[in-house]
Structures are given as C-alpha cells and as structure tokens.
Write a protein that holds these residues in place. Structure first.
Motif, PDB file in Angstrom:
ATOM      1  N   LEU A 183     -39.466   6.893   2.860  1.00 25.28           N
ATOM      2  CA  LEU A 183     -38.917   8.091   2.836  1.00 25.28           C
ATOM      3  C   LEU A 183     -38.788   9.264   3.831  1.00 25.28           C
ATOM      4  O   LEU A 183     -37.380   9.676   4.719  1.00 25.28           O
ATOM      5  CB  LEU A 183     -39.019   8.490   1.791  1.00 25.28           C
ATOM      6  CG  LEU A 183     -38.534   8.434   0.084  1.00 25.28           C
ATOM      7  CD1 LEU A 183     -39.695   9.313  -1.300  1.00 25.28           C
ATOM      8  CD2 LEU A 183     -36.661   8.421   0.255  1.00 25.28           C
ATOM      9  N   ALA A 184     -39.450   9.393   4.328  1.00 25.36           N
ATOM     10  CA  ALA A 184     -40.318  10.188   5.135  1.00 25.36           C
ATOM     11  C   ALA A 184     -39.487   9.854   6.800  1.00 25.36           C
ATOM     12  O   ALA A 184     -38.692  10.232   7.867  1.00 25.36           O
ATOM     13  CB  ALA A 184     -41.394  10.178   6.218  1.00 25.36           C
ATOM     14  N   TRP A 185     -38.751   8.633   7.197  1.00 25.74           N
ATOM     15  CA  TRP A 185     -37.800   7.707   7.714  1.00 25.74           C
ATOM     16  C   TRP A 185     -36.898   8.275   7.727  1.00 25.74           C
ATOM     17  O   TRP A 185     -35.592   8.502   7.767  1.00 25.74           O
ATOM     18  CB  TRP A 185     -38.949   6.335   7.962  1.00 25.74           C
ATOM     19  CG  TRP A 185     -39.250   6.020   9.400  1.00 25.74           C
ATOM     20  CD1 TRP A 185     -40.743   5.185   8.380  1.00 25.74           C
ATOM     21  CD2 TRP A 185     -39.423   6.059  10.489  1.00 25.74           C
ATOM     22  NE1 TRP A 185     -41.432   5.847  10.440  1.00 25.74           N
ATOM     23  CE2 TRP A 185     -40.692   5.849  11.387  1.00 25.74           C
ATOM     24  CE3 TRP A 185     -38.419   6.683  11.108  1.00 25.74           C
ATOM     25  CZ2 TRP A 185     -40.574   5.393  12.569  1.00 25.74           C
ATOM     26  CZ3 TRP A 185     -38.575   6.791  12.630  1.00 25.74           C
ATOM     27  CH2 TRP A 185     -40.268   6.399  13.547  1.00 25.74           C
ATOM     28  N   ILE A 186     -36.443   8.058   6.533  1.00 21.00           N
ATOM     29  CA  ILE A 186     -34.923   8.249   6.009  1.00 21.00           C
ATOM     30  C   ILE A 186     -34.775  10.004   5.547  1.00 21.00           C
ATOM     31  O   ILE A 186     -33.541   9.733   6.225  1.00 21.00           O
ATOM     32  CB  ILE A 186     -34.815   7.889   4.504  1.00 21.00           C
ATOM     33  CG1 ILE A 186     -35.320   6.344   3.752  1.00 21.00           C
ATOM     34  CG2 ILE A 186     -33.367   8.405   3.532  1.00 21.00           C
ATOM     35  CD1 ILE A 186     -34.671   5.287   3.155  1.00 21.00           C
ATOM     36  N   HIS A 187     -35.562  10.311   6.080  1.00 22.57           N
ATOM     37  CA  HIS A 187     -35.753  12.096   5.855  1.00 22.57           C
ATOM     38  C   HIS A 187     -35.942  12.875   7.451  1.00 22.57           C
ATOM     39  O   HIS A 187     -34.255  13.239   7.762  1.00 22.57           O
ATOM     40  CB  HIS A 187     -36.859  12.730   5.766  1.00 22.57           C
ATOM     41  CG  HIS A 187     -37.238  12.357   3.496  1.00 22.57           C
ATOM     42  ND1 HIS A 187     -36.070  12.686   3.037  1.00 22.57           N
ATOM     43  CD2 HIS A 187     -38.069  12.561   3.281  1.00 22.57           C
ATOM     44  CE1 HIS A 187     -36.317  12.551   1.146  1.00 22.57           C
ATOM     45  NE2 HIS A 187     -37.845  12.224   1.283  1.00 22.57           N
ATOM     46  N   ALA A 188     -36.160  11.498   8.193  1.00 15.63           N
ATOM     47  CA  ALA A 188     -35.895  12.346   9.471  1.00 15.63           C
ATOM     48  C   ALA A 188     -34.524  12.319   9.869  1.00 15.63           C
ATOM     49  O   ALA A 188     -34.461  12.998  10.614  1.00 15.63           O
ATOM     50  CB  ALA A 188     -36.920  11.508  10.214  1.00 15.63           C
ATOM     51  N   VAL A 189     -33.751  10.608   9.444  1.00 18.46           N
ATOM     52  CA  VAL A 189     -33.018  10.679   9.972  1.00 18.46           C
ATOM     53  C   VAL A 189     -31.836  12.010   9.124  1.00 18.46           C
ATOM     54  O   VAL A 189     -30.908  12.112   9.871  1.00 18.46           O
ATOM     55  CB  VAL A 189     -32.368   9.035   9.705  1.00 18.46           C
ATOM     56  CG1 VAL A 189     -30.282   8.729  10.281  1.00 18.46           C
ATOM     57  CG2 VAL A 189     -32.971   7.963  10.248  1.00 18.46           C
ATOM     58  N   GLU A 190     -31.958  11.787   7.797  1.00 17.83           N
ATOM     59  CA  GLU A 190     -31.331  12.856   7.439  1.00 17.83           C
ATOM     60  C   GLU A 190     -31.099  14.406   8.362  1.00 17.83           C
ATOM     61  O   GLU A 190     -30.640  14.940   7.791  1.00 17.83           O
ATOM     62  CB  GLU A 190     -31.230  12.319   5.805  1.00 17.83           C
ATOM     63  CG  GLU A 190     -31.055  12.586   5.037  1.00 17.83           C
ATOM     64  CD  GLU A 190     -31.397  12.219   3.346  1.00 17.83           C
ATOM     65  OE1 GLU A 190     -30.840  12.409   2.678  1.00 17.83           O
ATOM     66  OE2 GLU A 190     -33.087  12.910   3.422  1.00 17.83           O
ATOM     67  N   ALA A 191     -32.783  15.022   8.910  1.00 18.31           N
ATOM     68  CA  ALA A 191     -32.173  16.126   9.095  1.00 18.31           C
ATOM     69  C   ALA A 191     -31.380  15.698  10.846  1.00 18.31           C
ATOM     70  O   ALA A 191     -30.689  16.813  10.776  1.00 18.31           O
ATOM     71  CB  ALA A 191     -33.846  16.433   9.787  1.00 18.31           C
ATOM     72  N   TYR A 192     -31.416  14.709  11.236  1.00 18.37           N
ATOM     73  CA  TYR A 192     -30.666  14.881  12.244  1.00 18.37           C
ATOM     74  C   TYR A 192     -29.310  15.361  11.966  1.00 18.37           C
ATOM     75  O   TYR A 192     -28.212  15.496  12.492  1.00 18.37           O
ATOM     76  CB  TYR A 192     -30.026  13.734  13.271  1.00 18.37           C
ATOM     77  CG  TYR A 192     -31.570  13.319  14.045  1.00 18.37           C
ATOM     78  CD1 TYR A 192     -31.743  14.291  15.842  1.00 18.37           C
ATOM     79  CD2 TYR A 192     -33.278  13.089  13.815  1.00 18.37           C
ATOM     80  CE1 TYR A 192     -32.193  14.264  16.618  1.00 18.37           C
ATOM     81  CE2 TYR A 192     -34.150  13.188  15.393  1.00 18.37           C
ATOM     82  CZ  TYR A 192     -33.359  13.553  15.945  1.00 18.37           C
ATOM     83  OH  TYR A 192     -34.594  13.191  17.183  1.00 18.37           O
ATOM     84  N   GLN A 193     -28.456  14.541  10.940  1.00 25.85           N
ATOM     85  CA  GLN A 193     -27.593  14.028  10.052  1.00 25.85           C
ATOM     86  C   GLN A 193     -27.151  15.836   9.480  1.00 25.85           C
ATOM     87  O   GLN A 193     -26.253  16.383   9.907  1.00 25.85           O
ATOM     88  CB  GLN A 193     -26.966  13.261   9.167  1.00 25.85           C
ATOM     89  CG  GLN A 193     -26.918  11.909   9.159  1.00 25.85           C
ATOM     90  CD  GLN A 193     -27.231  11.196   8.365  1.00 25.85           C
ATOM     91  OE1 GLN A 193     -27.224  11.448   7.100  1.00 25.85           O
ATOM     92  NE2 GLN A 193     -26.668   9.607   8.850  1.00 25.85           N
ATOM     93  N   ALA A 194     -28.560  16.493   8.837  1.00 21.37           N
ATOM     94  CA  ALA A 194     -27.728  17.759   8.325  1.00 21.37           C
ATOM     95  C   ALA A 194     -27.157  18.338   9.346  1.00 21.37           C
ATOM     96  O   ALA A 194     -26.584  19.791   9.043  1.00 21.37           O
ATOM     97  CB  ALA A 194     -28.617  18.426   7.137  1.00 21.37           C
ATOM     98  N   LEU A 195     -27.604  18.770  10.383  1.00 19.55           N
ATOM     99  CA  LEU A 195     -27.339  20.059  11.613  1.00 19.55           C
ATOM    100  C   LEU A 195     -26.693  19.705  12.818  1.00 19.55           C
ATOM    101  O   LEU A 195     -26.608  20.085  13.591  1.00 19.55           O
ATOM    102  CB  LEU A 195     -29.235  20.423  12.407  1.00 19.55           C
ATOM    103  CG  LEU A 195     -30.042  20.390  11.415  1.00 19.55           C
ATOM    104  CD1 LEU A 195     -31.463  20.713  12.273  1.00 19.55           C
ATOM    105  CD2 LEU A 195     -29.554  21.748  10.910  1.00 19.55           C
ATOM    106  N   ASN A 196     -26.076  18.107  12.453  1.00 23.13           N
ATOM    107  CA  ASN A 196     -24.778  17.410  13.242  1.00 23.13           C
ATOM    108  C   ASN A 196     -25.231  17.422  14.463  1.00 23.13           C
ATOM    109  O   ASN A 196     -25.129  16.986  15.419  1.00 23.13           O
ATOM    110  CB  ASN A 196     -23.819  18.534  12.827  1.00 23.13           C
ATOM    111  CG  ASN A 196     -23.460  18.815  12.024  1.00 23.13           C
ATOM    112  OD1 ASN A 196     -23.088  18.305  11.355  1.00 23.13           O
ATOM    113  ND2 ASN A 196     -22.694  20.194  11.781  1.00 23.13           N
ATOM    114  N   MET A 197     -26.867  16.812  14.245  1.00 22.24           N
ATOM    115  CA  MET A 197     -27.528  16.453  15.619  1.00 22.24           C
ATOM    116  C   MET A 197     -27.467  14.788  16.058  1.00 22.24           C
ATOM    117  O   MET A 197     -27.264  14.039  14.823  1.00 22.24           O
ATOM    118  CB  MET A 197     -28.750  16.575  16.248  1.00 22.24           C
ATOM    119  CG  MET A 197     -29.223  18.750  15.822  1.00 22.24           C
ATOM    120  SD  MET A 197     -31.133  19.008  16.093  1.00 22.24           S
ATOM    121  CE  MET A 197     -30.617  20.359  15.875  1.00 22.24           C
ATOM    122  N   GLU A 198     -26.568  14.275  17.064  1.00 19.96           N
ATOM    123  CA  GLU A 198     -26.784  12.902  17.378  1.00 19.96           C
ATOM    124  C   GLU A 198     -28.194  12.509  17.563  1.00 19.96           C
ATOM    125  O   GLU A 198     -28.784  12.780  17.963  1.00 19.96           O
ATOM    126  CB  GLU A 198     -25.622  13.177  18.674  1.00 19.96           C
ATOM    127  CG  GLU A 198     -25.189  11.209  18.905  1.00 19.96           C
ATOM    128  CD  GLU A 198     -24.845  11.875  20.495  1.00 19.96           C
ATOM    129  OE1 GLU A 198     -25.056   9.856  21.122  1.00 19.96           O
ATOM    130  OE2 GLU A 198     -24.237  12.514  20.376  1.00 19.96           O
TER     131      GLU A 198
END
Length: 494
Positions: free
Chosen positions: A155-170
C-alpha cells in the motif's frame, strides 16, 4: 553533442529541478488516517494462502488490489496462472497475479515493484493480544496479520504513486506493479508467469524493487542479499496402523524413535551442520564483508530481549550476523503424525513425517543439497538396521539472492534514505528467503534492490505482527523520494 545524450542530460536536469518533496510529504502526512483505514480494510481479509478453505478470501484480496489500482487509472490485468494440485489429487485455482502500469514514457526509466498480499495463518488463540484480522492501533503500532508482511509496504508504494497523481505531478519514472497471492507458500505459478512475460510486460523494465523484508534496528536499511531454502519431508513408516503402546510397546521398532534418531544427526548442539558437503560449499566470508558487518547497527542485548532468550548461539555481533545472513542453518519445524493436542494419548504412530529446512547461501546449489541430505539420511537410517521404511523428499528448493551494493540503485537508495530520515542506511542481508528475487534476476536479467520499511520488531510470521504508523507513513515518503532518485540514474549505468 549527440541528441540522445543531450536528451538524457535535459531529462536529468528537469527531473532534479521539478522534484517537490516537501509538498508530497505534506500530502502524505495529511492523508495518513485514510492510509490506515485502507490498511484496515486489507488486513480484514483473511488471505491465508496455506489454507485452501480461505481461497475465496484470497481471490477477493486479489480483486480488491486490482480495483485499487484501477481507480488510480492504472493499466491493470489479472493474470491467470493456472491451478495447484492438492494432496488428495483435487485441482484448485491459484489466485490471479495483479499487474499494473502507470506511465509509458520511453524517455524515462521503468521500475517494477513486486509485492504480495497473502498472509501466514493466524488465530486469536495462538497467543494474539488482539484479533489478528482487525487492525488495532496501540501506541502508534498497527497490529494485524499481514500488516507488515506485506500489505502495508504494498500500500505504501500505491500511496506513493497516488500522491504524485493527487498533486498533478508527473511521475519521475514509469511504475509497474506485480502483486501475487501465493508468496507465503512458495509463489506457485509465478515463475512460469514471469518467464512467459519476459519479452512483454518485463521487456521495458529497467529495475525491480522488492519491499518484503525489514530493518535490522531502528536505523533504515537497504537489503542486498537473502538466503535460499531447501525444505524437506523425512517420512518413516512402520506398522500398517497406529498401535496401543501398552499392548505393542516393546515389541515393535517404532517409527517415531527412528525419526528422532535421524533428526538428531542433522545438526550438533553448537549449531554445526553434520551433513557432509554442506559447509564445504559455502562461499568464504571476505574481509570486505567482515568490515561491513562491523559497521552495522545491531544490539545483541536488544535482540535477545526481543525474542525472549538469555543466550544466543554466538556472543559477538559479526559472528551472529554472519550466521543469520550468509551461512546455512538447519531448522526442524515439526512432526506430522505425532500426537500434539492437549492431554494424553498412548499411541505408537504408524507413520511420522519430520519437516525441516536448510537455508541456502552462495555458493550452494539446491539440487546438490537434495542429494547430500537424501544420501546422508539414508546412510544414517541404514545403520539403525530398522525394518521401517524411510522416504526423503525435498518440497522447496529456493536459491539465495545477492546484489552488488555498488550499483546505482543502491546509491539512489542511500540518497532517498538520507532525504527522508536524515541518516545513512545500514546495508544488510536477510536471513529469510524471497525466492522471487532470484527468479527475477535469472529470468529478466534486471537489477534488483530490496527496500524495506518494516520495523525490526514487527513480528513477521509470529503472534502480534504489526507495522508502526511511523514506518508506514515515512516509508511512503521514502518510496516517493526513491522514485525521484532512480529517475536521475544515467541510462548508460543500467
């Protein structure tokens, strides 16, 4: 200057300038309650891969994992890896492997994150202080089966990807996931799936990351090696049925007595393996390794207190770490067919099966170990001149894995740890076995790093397994930072 080189330099500069760690870390902090609740939902599923009666739960766990990745916009597949044959001959569907992709930029590195969402068996009556399938927060520790091994790291890996997405960061790199549901029982079907997809799913993968291990102390760690595992059944069969010990005791040569006799010949009281050829095959401890072990943060007294013993096999740090990580060991796990329930039972078992394992290290070969163990036990058994029958079977033959700590992947790991925890990591090996690491290495030829976030006291496979909230949240930040560091590795160093 040629165009490919210029493109690589510009990509490096833009990635380095664009990384906004503080914003990403703040996002993680502000969503930690949501992350804990997601972990609670995952822990609630009894995804015990060793219990065939729990197979519907395991299928549900894989579906939940796939759904989570789909909601994030990933390109997700549930890969059918076939069936397993049960001891009674029945066939049972294996849980599908979840694969996912985020990003498809040919100018970026592609990392593949491996994890598993199956768990070891757990029951409250085993000695748990809390319901093992109800995540319980006590003083910042999140108790539950699979919390550390391996649901929170996945889940931590999934949350890491999610964080980039949520902040509209590539995303700084393309990210792929391979998440399975049979790791705790040997990763049935996964080797064949990796081989089948070597030239498709894995063809553009540059690096593979595994977070299915833990720190050695309170200092973060990077793991560069694991032991393998040869698991054996030694079966001794005698009478055609169980016998009454009062009626038949003293008249028959008992299978249990034979079995205990040969088990006693596997290892000495001071830990010396007695099987000819095992110790001779081990790669010698180098001076460089000795120096690395000297520098590792490890407290013998804390280690003893954690496991509840007053004496260890070795009294100094280097010897203990060496025998934990890079020397083989024999462990006897149990005897099937023996009476083990509470109370008394005066029976002579007709057939008993001992279960034991030998942890593999470089330069040992499982095929050779199988022959050495089988030949040795039969020779020991023959000396007993017993009429009973001995059968030796190796049911697992997993090879060890070892990485180069000088590889840029590890330099990137050190940089990420330094950013998040403001300290240098320990470089450690793992005494346990993660068979898939060697499979990834042999089949794909890709470089691998193990990046744990689990604590040294998480109790993997034991009662009261936990993941600390601190490790879960800071571990997510570590993965965010690591993706950025990997993006800065020069393509020519792959």
């Amino acid at each position: 200057m040629d165009l490919p080189l210029l493109s690589s330099i510009l990509l490096f500069i833009s990635t380095a300038q664009a990384f906004q760690y503080s914003e990403l870390a703040q996002y993680i902090d502000s969503h930690q309650e949501e992350y804990v609740e997601t972990l609670r939902d995952w822990v609630a599923i009894e995804s015990d891969s060793s219990n065939v009666l729990k197979r519907p739960d395991l299928h549900r766990m894989m579906d939940m994992t796939a759904d989570k990745l789909r909601t994030m916009g990933g390109n997700v597949e549930l890969v059918d890896i076939g069936e397993q044959e049960l001891p009674d001959g029945q066939m049972l569907a294996l849980p599908k492997v979840v694969t996912a992709r985020f990003g498809n930029d040919a100018n970026k590195h592609t990392v593949c994150v491996y994890g598993h969402v199956d768990v070891q068996p757990a029951k409250l009556e085993d000695g748990w202080k809390t319901d093992p399938y109800n995540l319980t927060d006590i003083n910042g520790n999140l108790y539950g089966r699979g919390a550390s091994d391996n649901k929170a790291p996945v889940l931590a890996w999934i949350h890491a990807v999610e964080a980039y997405q949520a902040l509209n960061m590539e995303l700084p790199v393309n990210v792929k996931f391979v998440i399975e549901g049979m790791e705790e029982t040997g990763s049935n079907g996964l080797d064949a799936m990796i081989l089948a997809q070597r030239d498709t799913f894995f063809s553009d993968v540059d690096y593979i990351i595994i977070s299915d291990c833990g720190w050695l102390s309170r200092r973060p760690a990077l793991t560069y090696g694991t032991r393998g595992n040869c698991y054996f059944f030694a079966e001794v069969e005698g009478p055609k049925q169980d016998l009454h010990s009062g009626v038949y005791g003293g008249t028959v040569i008992e299978p249990m007595t034979d079995l205990i006799g040969i088990l006693d010949m596997l290892i000495s009281s001071n830990g010396k393996i007695l099987i000819p050829g095992i110790r001779e095959a081990v790669a010698p401890l180098s001076d460089e390794e000795w120096r690395m072990y000297q520098d590792i943060e490890f407290d013998l007294e804390n280690y003893k207190n954690k496991i509840g013993v007053n004496q260890l096999m070795y009294s100094n740090k280097v010897d203990l770490l060496a025998h934990m990580w890079r020397y083989p060991t024999v462990s006897i796990h149990g005897i099937e067919g023996a009476f083990s329930d509470p109370g008394t039972k005066t029976v002579i078992p007709a057939k008993v099966i001992a279960k034991f394992s030998i942890r593999q290290v470089p330069n040992m070969d499982p095929a050779m170990v199988k022959k050495q163990v089988t030949d040795y036990l039969h020779s020991v058994f023959a000396k007993r001149k017993s009429p009973n029958k001995l059968k030796v079977t190796m049911v697992i033959g997993a090879k060890p894995w070892l990485a180069d700590t000088q590889h840029p992947l590890y330099e990137a790991g050190k940089a990420a740890v330094k950013r998040v925890f403001d300290m240098d990591p320990d470089l450690i090996r793992e005494g346990g076995t993660i068979p898939i690491a060697r499979t990834f290495q042999d089949v794909t030829g890709k470089s691998i790093i193990m990046m744990p976030i689990g604590g040294f006291d998480d109790g993997l496979h034991s009662q009261n397994e936990k993941m600390s909230r601190y490790n879960y949240i800071e571990g997510t930040k570590l993965f965010i930072a690591y993706l950025n560091e990997v993006a800065q590795i020069n393509k020519t160093s792959i």
